[in-house]
Design an enzyme around this catalytic site. Structure first.
Site, PDB file in Angstrom:
ATOM      1  N   ASP A 155       0.893  -1.213  -0.039  1.00  0.00           N
ATOM      2  CA  ASP A 155       0.051   0.067  -0.110  1.00  0.00           C
ATOM      3  C   ASP A 155       0.880   1.289  -0.216  1.00  0.00           C
ATOM      4  O   ASP A 155       2.096   1.139   0.490  1.00  0.00           O
ATOM      5  CB  ASP A 155      -0.872   0.141   1.090  1.00  0.00           C
ATOM      6  N   LYS A 156       0.120   2.321  -0.483  1.00  0.00           N
ATOM      7  CA  LYS A 156       0.810   3.680  -0.443  1.00  0.00           C
ATOM      8  C   LYS A 156       1.599   4.196   0.593  1.00  0.00           C
ATOM      9  O   LYS A 156       2.773   4.479   0.872  1.00  0.00           O
ATOM     10  CB  LYS A 156      -0.201   4.662  -0.824  1.00  0.00           C
TER      11      LYS A 156
END
EC number: 5.4.99.-
Length: 347
Positions: free
Chosen positions: A153-154
């Site tokens: 994820d970011k």
């Protein structure tokens, strides 16, 4: 959705699919504009209604108005006159923390805040934009994303392996599919995890209530099987540092699994970990936690160890990364708190 996403289409132009969603068997009747808002991050109802007015929203291949009621198994598509922005990849000279590279693979230690691949709302500045600047002609995976065999994820930091050849792509993808890779994460979670080690099992699928979250379905009726093994590394009164070993690799697996067992990740905004979930009601404690949030303005999750068999040499390779500074600073605050907690218990 951005302004350019829903320009009126030219009647002679080809239409490109940007989104496709299939309603579940348990879908209650719901207006298609509200249905799409549950799926598309940063969408506005006004933009979706404009898309419907322009004939860009299809249900079962038929154009519908924004008040169409989505039913179980309906296939809802958004089609536009331009290709998806993520397909228009632009090479960008972005600094990458490359920890290993040879003719077949690259191992990158991704910084928190960097999106792995272009997608809605993030069309530049991604890891993939930097990778295609670093090396030309990366092989594409089944989703047409250059080099990627997995992702994080970011706001999760840590290690990723990227394939540089078609052979390496196939070889590494099979290892992930066969669950033979080694992936260890460090996570700081709310609450005292009582067992020193354990396993979390439960199918993971998109939440019915909040489409931006993933949920655990213990009866297996929805979602895909997911298994997370964990062991406690350190306890800090109201939070616990755990090491997580992934047996499967579902979207948001660690975040969803730990929320499911009552230990949401620290400062995980999407899953409700960005508020005080455990602790005292004293003002000094609240200030302390707020300071921890400021030091670590993201979910406390780091992909620390990555191991795989090299596609060409057959050698098992293992890479380890240091805990990033923001997580380490947060841990130091909690260590200090655990030693001096009495001073926080005075309102």
């Amino acid at each position: 959705m951005q302004e350019e996403d829903y320009d009126l289409q030219d009647e002679s132009s080809e239409l490109f699919e940007h989104y496709r969603f299939t309603a579940t068997d348990g879908q209650d009747p719901l207006r298609v504009d509200k249905f799409l808002m549950n799926f598309i991050e940063n969408a506005t109802r006004n933009k979706i209604q404009q898309a419907a007015k322009a004939g860009n929203i299809l249900v079962n291949d038929l154009s519908v108005k924004s008040n169409y009621k989505v039913k179980p198994k309906d296939v809802v598509r958004v089609v536009l006159s331009h290709p998806p922005h993520e397909n228009l990849l632009v090479a960008e000279d972005i600094p990458l923390n490359i920890v290993y590279e040879d003719d077949d693979v690259i191992v990158v230690n991704k910084e928190p805040g960097m999106v792995v691949h272009p997608g809605h709302g993030n069309y530049s500045g991604t890891l993939v934009n930097g990778l295609i600047h670093h090396i030309e002609n990366l092989p594409k995976n089944s989703n047409e994303r250059p080099g990627l065999v997995h992702r994080i994820d970011k706001d999760t930091s840590g290690l990723l392996v990227i394939a540089k050849t078609e052979f390496a792509m196939a070889h590494l993808s099979k290892q992930f599919f066969d669950k033979t890779t080694e992936r260890l994460y460090y996570a700081l979670v709310w609450g005292n995890v009582e067992e020193d080690s354990g396993t979390i099992e439960g199918h993971i699928g998109r939440s019915i209530k909040d489409r931006m979250q993933m949920s655990v379905f213990p009866d297996g009726e929805f979602g895909k099987p997911a298994i997370t093994h964990y062991k406690v590394i350190e306890r800090f009164t109201y939070v616990t540092l755990v090491e997580c070993k992934l047996e499967t690799g579902r979207t948001h697996q660690i975040r969803a699994h730990f929320k499911y067992i009552g230990h949401t990740l620290f400062n995980d905004e999407r899953y409700g970990g960005d508020i005080i979930l455990k602790g005292t009601t004293f003002t000094k404690y609240k200030q302390f936690v707020d300071n921890c949030f400021k030091v670590l303005p993201r979910q406390a999750l780091h992909a620390k160890t990555l191991g795989f068999v090299h596609p060409t040499t057959g050698e098992f390779m293992q890479f380890n990364s240091e805990i990033p500074e923001d997580i380490e600073q947060c841990l130091e605050k909690w260590r200090s708190y655990s030693v001096n907690s009495n001073e926080f218990d005075i309102d």
